[in-house]
Design a protein around this motif. Structure first.
Motif, short mmCIF file in Angstrom:
data_model
loop_
_atom_site.label_atom_id
_atom_site.label_comp_id
_atom_site.label_asym_id
_atom_site.label_seq_id
_atom_site.Cartn_x
_atom_site.Cartn_y
_atom_site.Cartn_z
N GLU A 1 0.85 -1.36 0.04
CA GLU A 1 -0.04 0.09 0.03
C GLU A 1 0.91 1.07 0.07
OE1 GLU A 1 -2.84 2.83 -0.19
OE2 GLU A 1 -3.07 0.73 -0.53
N ALA A 2 1.81 1.30 0.81
CA ALA A 2 2.84 2.41 0.97
C ALA A 2 3.35 2.66 -0.65
CB ALA A 2 4.02 2.28 1.79
N GLY A 3 3.96 1.34 -1.13
CA GLY A 3 4.38 1.64 -2.41
C GLY A 3 3.43 2.06 -3.54
N GLU A 4 2.20 1.71 -3.49
CA GLU A 4 1.27 2.39 -4.37
C GLU A 4 1.18 4.00 -4.07
OE1 GLU A 4 -0.56 1.15 -6.87
OE2 GLU A 4 0.59 -0.57 -6.83
N ARG A 5 0.93 4.33 -2.83
CA ARG A 5 1.00 5.73 -2.69
C ARG A 5 1.99 6.40 -3.12
NH1 ARG A 5 -1.53 5.50 3.45
NH2 ARG A 5 -3.51 4.42 2.94
N THR A 6 3.22 5.85 -2.99
CA THR A 6 4.35 6.52 -3.73
C THR A 6 4.37 6.77 -5.08
OG1 THR A 6 5.73 5.63 -1.84
CG2 THR A 6 6.95 5.95 -3.75
N TYR A 7 4.05 5.50 -5.80
CA TYR A 7 3.91 5.46 -7.02
C TYR A 7 2.72 6.56 -7.60
CZ TYR A 7 5.81 0.94 -6.22
OH TYR A 7 6.46 0.03 -5.91
N ARG A 8 1.66 6.99 -6.94
CA ARG A 8 0.89 7.98 -7.16
C ARG A 8 1.31 9.14 -7.17
NH1 ARG A 8 -3.01 4.07 -4.79
NH2 ARG A 8 -2.99 5.40 -2.84
N THR A 9 2.21 9.08 -5.98
CA THR A 9 2.78 10.61 -5.84
C THR A 9 3.62 10.96 -6.70
OG1 THR A 9 2.48 10.24 -3.28
CG2 THR A 9 3.98 12.16 -4.14
N LEU A 10 4.30 10.00 -7.24
CA LEU A 10 5.52 10.15 -8.19
C LEU A 10 5.11 10.58 -9.64
CD1 LEU A 10 8.35 8.00 -7.35
CD2 LEU A 10 8.39 10.43 -7.14
N SER A 11 3.84 9.83 -10.00
CA SER A 11 3.37 9.93 -11.48
C SER A 11 3.21 10.97 -12.06
CB SER A 11 2.10 8.99 -11.60
OG SER A 11 2.45 7.44 -11.20
N PRO A 12 2.72 12.17 -11.42
CA PRO A 12 2.41 13.42 -12.17
C PRO A 12 3.73 14.11 -12.34
CG PRO A 12 1.01 12.98 -10.29
CD PRO A 12 1.96 12.05 -10.03
N VAL A 13 4.67 13.85 -11.69
CA VAL A 13 5.86 14.62 -12.07
C VAL A 13 7.11 13.96 -12.71
CG1 VAL A 13 5.54 16.23 -10.02
CG2 VAL A 13 7.03 14.00 -9.89
N LEU A 14 6.68 12.98 -13.27
CA LEU A 14 7.71 12.06 -13.99
C LEU A 14 7.29 12.27 -15.30
CD1 LEU A 14 7.83 8.55 -11.99
CD2 LEU A 14 9.56 10.56 -12.14
N PRO A 15 8.55 12.12 -16.16
CA PRO A 15 8.29 12.11 -17.79
C PRO A 15 7.26 11.28 -18.38
CG PRO A 15 10.34 12.48 -17.26
CD PRO A 15 9.84 11.87 -15.97
N ALA A 16 6.55 11.60 -19.32
CA ALA A 16 5.43 10.70 -19.78
C ALA A 16 6.07 9.32 -20.27
CB ALA A 16 4.74 11.03 -21.13
N GLY A 17 5.42 8.17 -19.69
CA GLY A 17 5.97 6.85 -20.23
C GLY A 17 7.17 6.47 -19.11
N THR A 18 7.19 7.04 -17.93
CA THR A 18 8.22 6.50 -17.03
C THR A 18 7.37 5.79 -16.16
OG1 THR A 18 9.64 8.56 -17.12
CG2 THR A 18 9.88 7.13 -15.12
N ASP A 19 7.91 4.56 -15.81
CA ASP A 19 7.28 3.77 -14.76
C ASP A 19 7.96 3.95 -13.02
OD1 ASP A 19 6.39 1.51 -13.31
OD2 ASP A 19 7.51 0.02 -14.26
N PRO A 20 6.86 4.49 -12.55
CA PRO A 20 7.29 5.13 -11.05
C PRO A 20 7.73 3.84 -10.36
CG PRO A 20 4.93 5.45 -11.36
CD PRO A 20 5.42 4.74 -12.72
N GLU A 21 7.18 2.70 -10.45
CA GLU A 21 7.95 1.49 -9.86
C GLU A 21 8.98 1.22 -10.06
OE1 GLU A 21 6.47 -3.01 -8.50
OE2 GLU A 21 5.32 -2.06 -10.15
N ALA A 22 9.29 1.23 -11.48
CA ALA A 22 10.77 0.77 -11.81
C ALA A 22 11.89 2.02 -11.47
CB ALA A 22 10.79 0.76 -13.36
N LEU A 23 11.31 3.17 -11.39
CA LEU A 23 11.94 4.28 -10.91
C LEU A 23 12.36 4.09 -9.43
CD1 LEU A 23 13.42 7.13 -11.67
CD2 LEU A 23 11.29 7.93 -10.61
N VAL A 24 11.55 3.60 -8.64
CA VAL A 24 11.58 3.56 -7.21
C VAL A 24 12.54 2.53 -6.79
CG1 VAL A 24 10.52 2.98 -4.75
CG2 VAL A 24 9.58 4.69 -6.22
N ARG A 25 12.32 1.33 -7.72
CA ARG A 25 13.13 0.11 -7.38
C ARG A 25 14.67 0.38 -8.12
NH1 ARG A 25 9.27 -2.85 -10.38
NH2 ARG A 25 10.81 -2.72 -12.23
N GLY A 26 14.88 1.39 -8.66
CA GLY A 26 16.15 1.80 -9.21
C GLY A 26 16.40 1.32 -10.60
N THR A 27 15.59 0.67 -11.21
CA THR A 27 15.70 0.19 -12.54
C THR A 27 15.15 0.89 -13.72
OG1 THR A 27 13.62 -1.24 -12.53
CG2 THR A 27 15.55 -2.38 -11.70
N ALA A 28 14.40 1.91 -13.31
CA ALA A 28 13.91 2.90 -14.47
C ALA A 28 13.76 2.22 -15.86
CB ALA A 28 14.41 4.20 -14.32
#
Length: 151
Positions: A85-112
């Motif tokens: 659940e914390a991960g989902e909230r993190t992804y929702r927080t990051l999504s609006p500020v990331l470039p289009a097509g960027t996977d927030p989950e992959a970014l948080v994992r460090g794999t982008a």
């Protein structure tokens, strides 16, 4: 022409300040992320922060009736739910500020945008072999015979 350059510099500075303000806002939002999960029987409630670090654990009296191994498994399962659940909230927080097509989950994992071969650990380093011409064997320098005629 100087006026045009000054206007460009002012515009760049304004963009920079807006970006920093947005970054600060996102950082505050990320720092405030917390999620809790409760086990189906209500015996365990786990709370985690944005990175999934356990920040709280509540056990009801029912938890103490479980065998230690059962309680441990229940704590782990409940914590994993809170982490998700914390991960989902993190992804929702990051999504609006990331470039289009960027996977927030992959970014948080460090794999982008990295490929699997770029993520693989490097091969183990082989020990360096140093070829040395100098001889450091132990010698008794005081008892070395001097060739005759060199004294």
């Amino acid at each position: 022409m100087t006026t045009d350059h000054r206007a460009q510099v002012d515009e760049l500075l304004a963009d920079y300040r807006r970006s920093r303000d947005q970054l600060a806002s996102v950082q505050r939002d990320l720092a405030g992320i917390s999620a809790s999960a409760t086990s189906p029987d209500g015996a365990v409630t786990a709370t985690v922060g944005a990175q999934g670090t356990l920040t709280g654990l509540e056990l009801t009296d029912a938890a103490y009736r479980l065998r230690p191994a059962q309680l441990a498994q229940l704590i782990l399962r409940t914590t994993r739910e809170a982490v998700a659940e914390a991960g989902e909230r993190t992804y929702r927080t990051l999504s609006p500020v990331l470039p289009a097509g960027t996977d927030p989950e992959a970014l948080v994992r460090g794999t982008a945008d990295l490929r699997p071969e770029e993520i693989a650990p490097p091969p183990p380093k082989r020990p360096r072999v140093v070829e040395d011409d100098e001889d450091f064997e132990q010698r008794d320098w005081l008892n070395v015979e001097t060739p005759r005629g060199s004294r």
